[in-house]
Design a protein around this motif. Structure first.
Motif, PDB file in Angstrom:
ATOM      1  N   VAL A 153      44.485  15.327  76.523  1.00  0.00           N
ATOM      2  CA  VAL A 153      45.080  16.132  75.459  1.00  0.00           C
ATOM      3  C   VAL A 153      43.914  16.872  74.798  1.00  0.00           C
ATOM      4  N   PRO A 154      43.910  18.207  74.806  1.00  0.00           N
ATOM      5  CA  PRO A 154      42.709  18.948  74.403  1.00  0.00           C
ATOM      6  C   PRO A 154      42.391  18.838  72.919  1.00  0.00           C
ATOM      7  N   ALA A 155      41.094  18.977  72.619  1.00  0.00           N
ATOM      8  CA  ALA A 155      40.620  19.005  71.235  1.00  0.00           C
ATOM      9  C   ALA A 155      41.300  20.134  70.480  1.00  0.00           C
ATOM     10  N   GLY A 156      41.500  19.925  69.182  1.00  0.00           N
ATOM     11  CA  GLY A 156      42.165  20.923  68.352  1.00  0.00           C
ATOM     12  C   GLY A 156      43.659  20.715  68.235  1.00  0.00           C
ATOM     13  N   SER A 157      44.237  19.828  69.063  1.00  0.00           N
ATOM     14  CA  SER A 157      45.671  19.532  68.948  1.00  0.00           C
ATOM     15  C   SER A 157      45.951  18.900  67.590  1.00  0.00           C
ATOM     16  N   VAL A 158      47.105  19.237  67.013  1.00  0.00           N
ATOM     17  CA  VAL A 158      47.414  18.823  65.641  1.00  0.00           C
ATOM     18  C   VAL A 158      48.764  18.129  65.584  1.00  0.00           C
ATOM     19  N   LEU A 159      48.817  16.996  64.888  1.00  0.00           N
ATOM     20  CA  LEU A 159      50.065  16.352  64.508  1.00  0.00           C
ATOM     21  C   LEU A 159      50.187  16.414  62.990  1.00  0.00           C
ATOM     22  N   ARG A 160      51.378  16.690  62.509  1.00  0.00           N
ATOM     23  CA  ARG A 160      51.608  16.820  61.074  1.00  0.00           C
ATOM     24  C   ARG A 160      52.319  15.571  60.559  1.00  0.00           C
ATOM     25  N   GLY A 161      51.866  15.104  59.401  1.00  0.00           N
ATOM     26  CA  GLY A 161      52.448  13.906  58.820  1.00  0.00           C
ATOM     27  C   GLY A 161      53.061  14.188  57.458  1.00  0.00           C
ATOM     28  N   SER A 162      54.080  13.424  57.121  1.00  0.00           N
ATOM     29  CA  SER A 162      54.733  13.570  55.826  1.00  0.00           C
ATOM     30  C   SER A 162      53.801  13.109  54.712  1.00  0.00           C
ATOM     31  N   PRO A 163      54.022  13.542  53.463  1.00  0.00           N
ATOM     32  CA  PRO A 163      53.170  13.114  52.340  1.00  0.00           C
ATOM     33  C   PRO A 163      53.136  11.600  52.194  1.00  0.00           C
ATOM     34  N   VAL A 164      51.986  11.098  51.745  1.00  0.00           N
ATOM     35  CA  VAL A 164      51.804   9.666  51.511  1.00  0.00           C
ATOM     36  C   VAL A 164      51.935   9.396  50.017  1.00  0.00           C
ATOM     37  N   ALA A 165      52.715   8.390  49.675  1.00  0.00           N
ATOM     38  CA  ALA A 165      52.843   8.008  48.267  1.00  0.00           C
ATOM     39  C   ALA A 165      51.584   7.270  47.829  1.00  0.00           C
ATOM     40  N   VAL A 166      50.877   7.802  46.808  1.00  0.00           N
ATOM     41  CA  VAL A 166      49.665   7.170  46.289  1.00  0.00           C
ATOM     42  C   VAL A 166      50.045   6.411  45.025  1.00  0.00           C
ATOM     43  N   ASN A 167      50.407   5.165  45.194  1.00  0.00           N
ATOM     44  CA  ASN A 167      50.792   4.292  44.089  1.00  0.00           C
ATOM     45  C   ASN A 167      49.829   3.115  44.045  1.00  0.00           C
ATOM     46  N   ILE A 168      49.093   2.975  42.959  1.00  0.00           N
ATOM     47  CA  ILE A 168      48.117   1.895  42.837  1.00  0.00           C
ATOM     48  C   ILE A 168      48.849   0.551  42.901  1.00  0.00           C
ATOM     49  N   GLY A 216      49.309   9.835  40.328  1.00  0.00           N
ATOM     50  CA  GLY A 216      49.284  11.252  39.980  1.00  0.00           C
ATOM     51  C   GLY A 216      48.590  12.116  41.009  1.00  0.00           C
ATOM     52  N   ILE A 217      48.448  11.623  42.230  1.00  0.00           N
ATOM     53  CA  ILE A 217      47.789  12.370  43.298  1.00  0.00           C
ATOM     54  C   ILE A 217      48.836  12.754  44.341  1.00  0.00           C
ATOM     55  N   GLU A 218      48.980  14.035  44.582  1.00  0.00           N
ATOM     56  CA  GLU A 218      49.921  14.523  45.589  1.00  0.00           C
ATOM     57  C   GLU A 218      49.148  14.841  46.870  1.00  0.00           C
ATOM     58  N   THR A 219      49.447  14.123  47.946  1.00  0.00           N
ATOM     59  CA  THR A 219      48.715  14.361  49.188  1.00  0.00           C
ATOM     60  C   THR A 219      49.193  15.628  49.880  1.00  0.00           C
ATOM     61  N   GLY A 220      50.459  15.993  49.676  1.00  0.00           N
ATOM     62  CA  GLY A 220      51.014  17.068  50.478  1.00  0.00           C
ATOM     63  C   GLY A 220      51.050  16.638  51.937  1.00  0.00           C
ATOM     64  N   GLU A 221      51.163  17.598  52.830  1.00  0.00           N
ATOM     65  CA  GLU A 221      51.222  17.310  54.260  1.00  0.00           C
ATOM     66  C   GLU A 221      49.906  16.708  54.737  1.00  0.00           C
ATOM     67  N   VAL A 222      49.993  15.658  55.527  1.00  0.00           N
ATOM     68  CA  VAL A 222      48.817  15.021  56.131  1.00  0.00           C
ATOM     69  C   VAL A 222      48.675  15.536  57.556  1.00  0.00           C
ATOM     70  N   LEU A 223      47.461  15.953  57.926  1.00  0.00           N
ATOM     71  CA  LEU A 223      47.230  16.481  59.270  1.00  0.00           C
ATOM     72  C   LEU A 223      46.312  15.551  60.052  1.00  0.00           C
ATOM     73  N   ILE A 224      46.661  15.304  61.297  1.00  0.00           N
ATOM     74  CA  ILE A 224      45.813  14.561  62.229  1.00  0.00           C
ATOM     75  C   ILE A 224      45.379  15.549  63.311  1.00  0.00           C
ATOM     76  N   THR A 225      44.085  15.852  63.358  1.00  0.00           N
ATOM     77  CA  THR A 225      43.548  16.851  64.285  1.00  0.00           C
ATOM     78  C   THR A 225      42.600  16.182  65.271  1.00  0.00           C
ATOM     79  N   LEU A 226      42.798  16.417  66.565  1.00  0.00           N
ATOM     80  CA  LEU A 226      41.904  15.848  67.572  1.00  0.00           C
ATOM     81  C   LEU A 226      40.556  16.562  67.515  1.00  0.00           C
ATOM     82  N   LEU A 227      39.485  15.800  67.339  1.00  0.00           N
ATOM     83  CA  LEU A 227      38.135  16.363  67.260  1.00  0.00           C
ATOM     84  C   LEU A 227      37.517  16.551  68.641  1.00  0.00           C
ATOM     85  N   SER A 228      37.987  15.821  69.606  1.00  0.00           N
ATOM     86  CA  SER A 228      37.485  15.912  70.978  1.00  0.00           C
ATOM     87  C   SER A 228      38.672  15.804  71.921  1.00  0.00           C
ATOM     88  N   ASP A 229      38.432  16.084  73.195  1.00  0.00           N
ATOM     89  CA  ASP A 229      39.503  15.883  74.177  1.00  0.00           C
ATOM     90  C   ASP A 229      39.852  14.399  74.242  1.00  0.00           C
TER      91      ASP A 229
END
Length: 527
Positions: A254-269, A276-289
């Motif tokens: 699977v080539p480098a640069g491929s991206v998976l998108r993740g839903s926001p994470v709830a930041v609750n201590i 009070g921190i909104e993560t928004g969309e979480v991205l997982i990006t492949l750094l290498s093949d």
């Protein structure tokens, strides 16, 4: 399950996949850097071949921090360089015994490496048969070193050379040279796989391996509690080597640069108090093949028996929200994904599992078991093209920035947070990121940098009071897909020589709490 010496380890258990799968969960934490052995008795297993478990062993990783994280008590050494050294599962499979032209080299050492001693072209080299350096990206995290060639390797002899690498304890690795000839994989097929959409259509869909909901990454920590997770979705294009040439283990990439998108994470201590921190969309990006194999099932000759799926990958985690990205942005190297792959009704289905251990807010290492499910599109000729992250590369925030400069002191790092993961090679190019003090360029050895996800950390230990400091960012800096920084920027910083407060209210300042790397938070009251 027993440890070395025969002492038993206590486990709870549960069954999955209609009773065909068994999960063992340790009652107490397993001991770091320790070998365990799993054995099956003959009782209640009539007709089941227990041969594969006659010598079923695994070793736990070292502790997470410091020298305690070392593996073994011997000298500083290279433990394995995949695929030059294959895991036990592959050692008897001819098709997986040597690298191929799509391979990324992943090295694991028994000590944490000193970043100052790791430079591609100097201490680390990949040379072709003429001794010329192969263009490649080098990634480092702790004990792991990843070398990802920019282009496919030619089917001629190559040599990996390690010379002068040092550990954090200042041990030097002896000169090491490993030669290999990659196997050609063309003509290849490209299979587009979808992640996440099936789980949305069937909300109750569970992994046959873990029994958990598919394509959700739980993030279990003391800081966030045990209820936070991100749900992944996206498309991946996987290159498959010519299967008739690899009957036992078909190479997969699977080539480098491929991206998976993740839903926001709830930041609750502690899982309870909203931070009070909104993560928004979480991205997982492949750094290498990402590299791996579809391996013929060794326990069945049936044509419809599932294949084993094995994939090694390196990824960056980033968040859309600026504050969250400053706290969560990081590289995650040496992620291993294992599972089963089978064709059902003309569709390739892969069920796999993996563990990710991200740092959370700079305070704690989380643990997340990923139950991964991928499905190929039925009509591959008209399958969607996996979308690229087309956002321009921009500086998102920096520390100390303008607001916190009165609190900054020599020795404090300068932290640059970008909106996307960075190409590691571009970070260290001459002219990509420069530091100037009173107009004079600072040599890189006096202000060393390191890269983690979308963050660059510049060491400030050699900076002085009462100096004008400029951080210059240019378009030589690039993201993982080669897109340059959208505009050159110059950041101004000055470490003022402030005396101790004399007791008057005008000189009292709020203390600052900070995480490293991360973001600073000023407390609201001076006293």
């Amino acid at each position: 399950v027993t440890v070395a010496g025969g002492n038993p380890a206590m486990f709870d258990h549960e069954t999955v996949d209609n009773g065909r799968g068994l999960l063992l969960r340790p009652v107490d934490e397993l001991v770091p850097n320790t070998e365990y052995q799993l054995q099956l008795s003959e009782v209640g297993l009539d007709g089941i071949d227990t041969g594969p478990f006659n010598d079923f062993r695994f070793r736990t990783a070292g502790a997470q921090k410091g020298f305690a994280g070392a593996i073994g008590d011997g000298d500083f050494k290279l433990l394995a360089a995949t695929p030059l050294d294959q895991p036990a599962l592959l050692t008897d499979i001819d098709d997986a015994r040597q690298p191929n032209d799509m391979s990324t080299l992943r090295m694991a050492f028994n000590r944490v490496l000193d970043p100052a001693s790791v430079n591609y072209g100097n201490q680390v080299r990949l040379e072709n048969s003429q001794g010329s350096l192969i263009e490649a990206t080098l990634l480092l995290q702790g004990r792991y070193l990843v070398l990802d060639p920019r282009d496919d390797l030619e089917p001629t002899e190559h040599t990996l050379v390690l010379s002068g690498l040092r550990s954090r304890e200042d041990e030097e690795l002896p000169l090491l040279e490993r030669s290999f000839t990659p196997v050609a994989t063309p003509p290849r097929e490209t299979v587009v796989l979808k992640v996440g959409t099936l789980g949305e259509q069937q909300p109750g869909l569970a992994s046959r391996l873990t029994g958990q909901r598919v394509n959700e990454v739980p993030v279990e920590t003391f800081v966030l509690g045990n209820e936070s997770f991100t749900r992944l979705e996206g498309d991946l294009a996987a290159d498959l080597g010519f299967v008739p040439d690899f009957a036992n283990a078909a190479p997969l990439r699977v080539p480098a640069g491929s991206v998976l998108r993740g839903s926001p994470v709830a930041v609750n201590i502690l899982g309870q108090v909203n931070a009070g921190i909104e993560t928004g969309e979480v991205l997982i990006t492949l750094l290498s093949d990402a590299n791996g194999y579809l391996i013929a099932n060794p326990f069945s000759k049936a044509k419809d028996a599932p294949r084993y799926a094995l994939l090694n990958m390196d990824a960056a985690m980033t968040a859309e929200g600026g504050i969250a990205n400053a706290a969560l942005s990081q590289n995650l190297l040496n992620i291993q994904v294992v599972g089963l792959a089978i064709v059902e009704n003309g569709v390739l289905v892969m069920d796999a599992a993996s563990v990710v251990e991200p740092e959370i807010l700079g305070l704690e290492r989380a643990s997340g078991l990923l139950s991964f499910r991928l499905e190929s599109y039925v009509d591959q000729r008209n399958a969607p093209v996996p979308p690229a992250d087309t956002r321009p590369l921009e500086l998102q925030s920096w520390s100390p920035g303008e607001d916190f400069q009165p609190n900054a002191r020599p020795g404090d790092p300068v932290i640059l947070n970008f909106n996307k993961p960075l190409n590691a090679a571009s970070v260290f190019l001459d002219g990509a990121i420069e530091m100037r003090v009173d107009g004079t360029l600072v040599p890189k050895e006096l202000a060393p940098m390191r890269h983690d996800g979308a963050t660059v950390i510049i060491d400030g230990s050699n900076l002085q009071h009462n100096t004008d400091i400029e951080i210059v960012l240019t378009s030589l800096l690039r993201d993982t897909q080669g897109n340059p920084l959208s505009q050159d920027e110059t950041l101004a910083l000055r470490f003022e020589d402030l005396s101790l407060p004399d007791g008057s209210a005008a000189n009292l300042r709020s203390p600052v709490a900070a995480v490293f790397p991360g973001f600073s938070c000023a407390l609201t009251d001076a006293l």
